[in-house]
Design an enzyme around this catalytic site. Structure first.
Site, PDB file in Angstrom:
ATOM      1  N   PRO B  64       1.724  14.475 -19.119  1.00 37.93           N
ATOM      2  CA  PRO B  64       0.943  15.020 -18.001  1.00 37.93           C
ATOM      3  C   PRO B  64      -0.491  14.488 -18.051  1.00 37.93           C
ATOM      4  CG  PRO B  64       2.194  16.755 -19.075  1.00 37.93           C
ATOM      5  CD  PRO B  64       2.369  15.531 -19.914  1.00 37.93           C
ATOM      6  N   LYS B  68       0.626  10.361 -12.904  1.00 32.83           N
ATOM      7  CA  LYS B  68       1.958   9.991 -12.414  1.00 32.83           C
ATOM      8  C   LYS B  68       2.156  10.380 -10.953  1.00 32.83           C
ATOM      9  CE  LYS B  68       4.657  12.069 -15.392  1.00 32.83           C
ATOM     10  NZ  LYS B  68       3.626  12.750 -16.204  1.00 32.83           N
ATOM     11  N   THR B  69       1.686  11.578 -10.616  1.00 31.71           N
ATOM     12  CA  THR B  69       1.903  12.045  -9.252  1.00 31.71           C
ATOM     13  C   THR B  69       1.177  11.151  -8.242  1.00 31.71           C
ATOM     14  OG1 THR B  69       2.158  14.265 -10.079  1.00 31.71           O
ATOM     15  CG2 THR B  69       1.720  14.037  -7.743  1.00 31.71           C
ATOM     16  N   ASP B 148      10.138  11.783 -10.976  1.00 29.70           N
ATOM     17  CA  ASP B 148       8.851  12.069 -11.601  1.00 29.70           C
ATOM     18  C   ASP B 148       9.029  13.097 -12.709  1.00 29.70           C
ATOM     19  OD1 ASP B 148       6.198  12.447 -12.193  1.00 29.70           O
ATOM     20  OD2 ASP B 148       5.727  13.567 -10.365  1.00 29.70           O
ATOM     21  N   GLU B 427      -8.266  -0.552  19.333  1.00 24.23           N
ATOM     22  CA  GLU B 427      -7.550   0.705  19.100  1.00 24.23           C
ATOM     23  C   GLU B 427      -6.143   0.481  18.540  1.00 24.23           C
ATOM     24  OE1 GLU B 427      -7.134   3.226  22.539  1.00 24.23           O
ATOM     25  OE2 GLU B 427      -7.534   4.978  21.289  1.00 24.23           O
ATOM     26  N   LEU B 430      -6.438   0.084  14.874  1.00 21.65           N
ATOM     27  CA  LEU B 430      -6.803   1.360  14.249  1.00 21.65           C
ATOM     28  C   LEU B 430      -5.580   2.273  14.148  1.00 21.65           C
ATOM     29  CD1 LEU B 430     -10.251   2.186  15.900  1.00 21.65           C
ATOM     30  CD2 LEU B 430      -9.770   0.882  13.829  1.00 21.65           C
TER      31      LEU B 430
END
Lengths: 444, 548
Positions: B64, B68-69, B148, B427, B430
């Site tokens: 931890p 990782k997340t 995970d 645009e 974007l």
């Protein structure tokens, strides 16, 4: 981490220059990697050049024997060091004249040598990335020795067996002093890519900018399995007949005939019925050209393979363009690579959009590309290392299949003519002719 | 907490199959709409899998507080963008759902010599998670499952690879290895110390305690050295990479390439439109800015710099000392109007880069055609466009999909950039870049709106990015609206919705004479949805005791 320099108020001045320093014993494919990387970068319009220390050394000692490379040979040591210094001096000069990626092709096999290169080059504001090829596979090394080194200028006119033997002694002399990068943990600050056993293991350390990551990604995608790439333009189109550029027309009768003949031509060239993957553009004429290919060939359409967009000139003849936009017409002939049609594209733009295609091509095996004149010119230029001045003028005749086979030092080309008549769409500088024959030595 | 409750019910419902292990956002909750291609997906296949890469389990490895997340979420965002069907399975969610709210796993849960009850519990949790992974890969056309978990032992990893291989799934391990104390503490401080356990504690002390607790809870951790496995080891948050390539495919290389550009520093991205040009409705004429356009460029610059200065002051106050500004880089396209919009910043010394890949979407044959003309000339195209405005391209035009593919290098540079970044573009560009950062669906992208009187600021967060809108005051209202939809090109003075019912994707030039009469009345500017489903903060708080 030595990030880019800033002046504190959020304004940043920088212009990346990168020196790629090859590292590794002889016969580890360093020159192959250097050549490919240079070709790729130049093709992307990133000024790149390779500085091969061996070439500098040969000015002084054209045919040295193995003991020249013995570390105890003070004279040899001095000469080799002088050659490296000369190569670096030239590279730095070249950076000052606008170079962006310089590749230093030499063994650079000791820590001292690497530190010296690093210091010399970073002093001039150039970033350094070391690229090491480390290989212990005896068989691969021997194959490399036979293929490449016995044809090396160092051994010109010598008995290949003796040459190979001498070369192995030379390698042994290097092995005595060789230290792989960060073997002792004190080179951790270097930016480097270490490729071990032809990509089985790789270390990437401290990549500092996007261009470096791009180079690393490219090198990771390289493979050395034998393969070929086939290129063909679409069959003659209705607009070709009228001498008009661009558009999205269907095939002429002769163009359709070519489409029917293509499977046979491909089969002859491939020599077996192993399937190719076919990439076409999204325009009618390339899709129609591919339609008779065997059903077990996988076909993909890529927008990126569409013809150079001629903008306001789309669908015109060269004469019409010269009449309506005389200045543009002239400007284009002066710098065809950079000229961007009003509202359209330049060759440079096409190369940028072809980037993912090249990456796919490098990692793929047998691919047949059916596309358009300008696009094929760009892909051809990538493989054949044509300059920006040359590439937009390369004749790529209709109804012809090209087979490109990449080899260690360059690419082999074979052409297969369908013997179906078609107009010529090649145009000489300054000409407004509808259908002109390329120069007598024409054809690619 | 709602998400937790739902997760709990789901985990215990025998027939319920999760669509992902959390119920949070677009990244985690994959659309089930089969016909919907991802923004930059090049092609689709019957199996739904791309690049001939087969099915892949990307298995995370690492203690931890190793980020990782963050890596999982970023990687999933990129892969989904490419059209690779990807889902994340956080084992911790399964563990929490199994032990119930407020429940704790036994002390010896992670011990190598755990008691039989702990082992049983572990097996139960693992089994549920793996079942979901197989369901995703086998029955839902999934291509990549990101698993995970800590996966601390070599033996466990070898067994896992074997098990996946039995199901014809290739395994790629991705270890986040950190031995730099500074990075560890930073991570711990950022994510973990909001836990009640550390309430009121000095952040440094809390971080140290937290890290020490991990070591007692998970006493055995073996870094990856398994020669027979495919693995990538990311060392100290991207400072170095090592990979062991047994059978890497294209996707694996692509992931490594992506990771070499990923960093964990926080920085913001600003989006603004280019100013109004003299020939606003023409794509081909590369027209310069009009007078209003120039005035817009100045006002935008002023607003942006003021905003940055404010942010800096706030930060400084919070930190109790002067904090320097992050450098700002400006990207424009090669179109005159975007370059000129960046000129005021350039004059102030900011670095402005022109990016040819960022030029606007090509309208092809639709340029300057009236809506009526297009309807009569290309009735079939209009119909197709209405069905799929993202992928459809008018003759000789580009689709949004073409644009997204063309923008790929820009996206990677966007990930790599460590400076704050201002993007000045049309645009259409974007829309696509925003969609990447905010994970919008292809159905929504052509409709996103960027009125000229707003600077969009995107701030990265743990689970999903945040978007903020900064108003630019004092602009002529007629220049404000976004180009109505899709490739439609703005005609100054024509309020949206005037005249014929709008055809999606087509421009509405003013009828002759109509232009003056409908001039700058009050225009209701369609504000884009504040598309932020950010329950991320709660999510992080919830994951505080996260030692899965």
């Amino acid at each position: 981490m030595g990030g880019p320099k800033t002046n504190g108020i959020g304004v940043q001045v920088e212009d990346t220059k990168i020196c790629v320093v090859m590292v590794g014993l002889p016969a580890r494919g360093k020159s192959y990697i250097a050549q490919k990387a240079q070709r790729y970068l130049k093709w992307l319009s990133i000024p790149a050049a390779t500085f091969n220390v061996g070439n500098y050394r040969r000015n002084d000692s054209p045919h040295p024997s193995a003991d020249f490379f013995d570390t105890n040979n003070a004279e040899g040591e001095r000469k080799r060091r002088a050659a490296a210094a000369a190569a670096i001096a030239d590279m730095l000069k070249w950076f000052k004249s606008g170079g962006v990626v310089g590749i230093l092709d030499a063994t650079n096999s000791t820590k001292e040598r690497r530190k010296w290169v690093l210091d010399t080059v970073t002093k001039e504001g150039v970033e350094v990335i070391f690229v090491e090829s480390k290989c212990d596979d005896e068989e691969l090394i021997m194959a490399n020795i036979r293929d490449v080194k016995t044809t090396s200028p160092d051994y010109q006119g010598q008995d290949p067996e003796k040459a190979a033997l001498d070369f192995r002694t030379r390698i042994r002399n290097y092995e005595k002093v060789y230290r792989t990068i960060n073997a002792d943990g004190d080179e951790d600050d270097l930016t480097y890519l270490k490729i071990m056993n032809v990509g089985k293991q790789v270390i990437i350390n401290r990549i500092r900018d996007y261009l470096q990551s791009r180079i690393v990604y490219y090198l990771m995608n390289l493979h050395i399995r034998p393969r070929s790439v086939w290129l063909s333009r679409h069959g003659e189109s209705m607009l070709n007949l009228e001498g008009r550029i661009g558009g999205d027309a269907g095939l002429s009768l002769r163009g359709q005939e070519y489409a029917r003949k293509l499977p046979e031509l491909v089969l002859e060239s491939v020599g077996s019925d192993r399937p190719l993957t076919v990439w076409t553009s999204t325009l009618k004429r390339t899709i129609a050209t591919a339609r008779h290919l065997p059903a077990h060939y996988n076909q993909l359409q890529w927008k990126a393979l569409d013809e150079l967009d001629a903008g306001v000139c789309d669908g015109m003849t060269y004469q019409e363009i010269a009449d309506m936009y005389p200045e543009d017409f002239q400007a284009r002939d002066e710098d065809k690579y950079n000229y961007r049609y009003r509202g359209g594209e330049s060759y440079r733009d096409v190369v940028i959009r072809l980037e993912p295609i090249i990456m796919e091509l490098e990692r793929s095996e047998d691919i047949l590309i059916i596309s358009h004149q300008a696009v094929i010119r760009c892909i051809y230029a990538y493989f054949m290392q044509k300059t920006q001045e040359e590439s937009p003028w390369v004749p790529v005749p209709l109804h012809t299949l090209m087979k490109l086979t990449p080899r260690a030092y360059g690419t082999e080309v074979q052409t297969y003519k369908a013997n179906i008549k078609a107009v010529s769409t090649w145009r000489g500088k300054g000409s407004t002719a509808k259908h002109e024959d390329p120069s007598p030595d024409g054809g690619v | 907490m709602d998400t937790l409750l739902t997760a709990e019910i789901a985990a215990n419902a025998p027939r319920y199959r999760r669509r992902s292990s959390t119920f949070i956002d677009g990244i985690h909750d994959v659309s089930v709409d089969e016909g919907n291609m991802a923004p930059a997906q090049l092609y689709s296949t019957m199996s739904g899998r791309l690049f001939h890469s087969g099915r892949i389990a990307i298995v995370m490895v690492g203690l931890p507080a190793r980020g990782k997340t963050h890596i999982c979420v970023s990687m999933a965002r990129y892969l989904q963008w490419l059209g690779v069907k990807t889902r994340i399975f956080h084992l911790g969610d399964y563990r929490r759902a199994t032990v119930g709210e407020g429940g704790q796993v036994p002390q010896d849960y992670f011990y190598p010599n755990a008691s039989p009850t702990s082992v049983m519990l572990r097996q139960k949790i693992l089994k549920k998670c793996r079942e979901d992974i197989y369901a995703w890969l086998n029955h839902e056309n999934g291509q990549v499952a990101i698993y995970d978990a800590v996966n601390p032992t070599a033996a466990g990893r070898r067994a896992l690879a074997k098990e996946f291989a039995k199901h014809d799934v290739q395994t790629l391990y991705l270890e986040s290895f950190v031995d730099d104390e500074e990075i560890l503490k930073e991570n711990a401080r950022n994510v973990k110390i909001s836990s009640p356990d550390f309430h009121g504690m000095d952040p440094n002390e809390a971080a140290e305690r937290y890290l020490a607790r991990i070591n007692t809870k998970i006493p055995v951790f073996e870094t990856m050295q398994e020669e027979e496995l495919n693995y990538v080891k990311m060392i100290n948050a991207g400072q170095a990479f090592f990979y062991n390539n047994v059978s890497f495919n294209y996707l694996s290389h692509r992931i490594v390439f992506y990771l070499t550009n990923l960093h964990i520093k926080s920085r913001t991205t600003f989006f603004v439109r280019a100013g109004v040009a003299t020939e606003e409705d023409s794509y081909k004429a590369d027209a310069p800015l009009s007078e209003e356009g120039k005035s817009y460029a100045l006002k935008m610059t002023e607003t942006l710099l003021r905003h940055r200065e404010q942010e800096r002051k706030q930060l400084s106050e919070r930190a109790g000392q002067e904090v320097p500004l992050r450098p700002l880089t400006v990207w424009t396209s090669t179109r005159l109007r975007t370059i000129q919009t960046g000129d005021p910043l350039k004059e102030k010394g900011y670095k402005v880069r022109q990016r040819s890949q960022m030029s606007q979407i090509n309208p092809g044959v639709c340029e300057k055609l009236s809506e009526r003309a297009i309807r009569s000339l290309y009735p079939e195209e209009v119909e197709k466009h209405e069905l799929d405005p993202y992928h459809h391209r008018y003759p000789r035009a580009e689709s949004y999909h073409d644009l997204a593919v063309r923008l790929e290098p820009i996206i990677l540079e966007l990930e790599r950039e460590q400076n704050d970044l201002l993007i000045i573009a049309h645009e259409s560009v974007l829309r696509v870049l925003y969609a990447y950062l905010m994970h919008c669906s292809t159905r929504d992208i052509p409709k996103l709106k960027f009125p000229r009187d707003e600077i969009i600021e995107i701030i990265p967060a743990a689970y999903q990015n945040d978007a903020k809108r900064i108003h630019i005051p004092g602009l002529d209202p007629s220049t404000v609206p976004g180009s109505p939809e899709d490739i439609r090109i703005l005609v100054p003075g024509s309020p949206p919705g005037a005249g014929l019912p709008a055809i999606p994707g087509l421009s509405t030039p003013p009828e002759s004479g109509a232009a003056e009469s409908s001039a700058p009345v009050s225009i209701t500017v369609a504000r884009p949805p504040e598309k932020v489903v950010n329950t991320a903060k709660e999510m992080v708080a919830d994951k505080v005791a996260d030692e899965d």
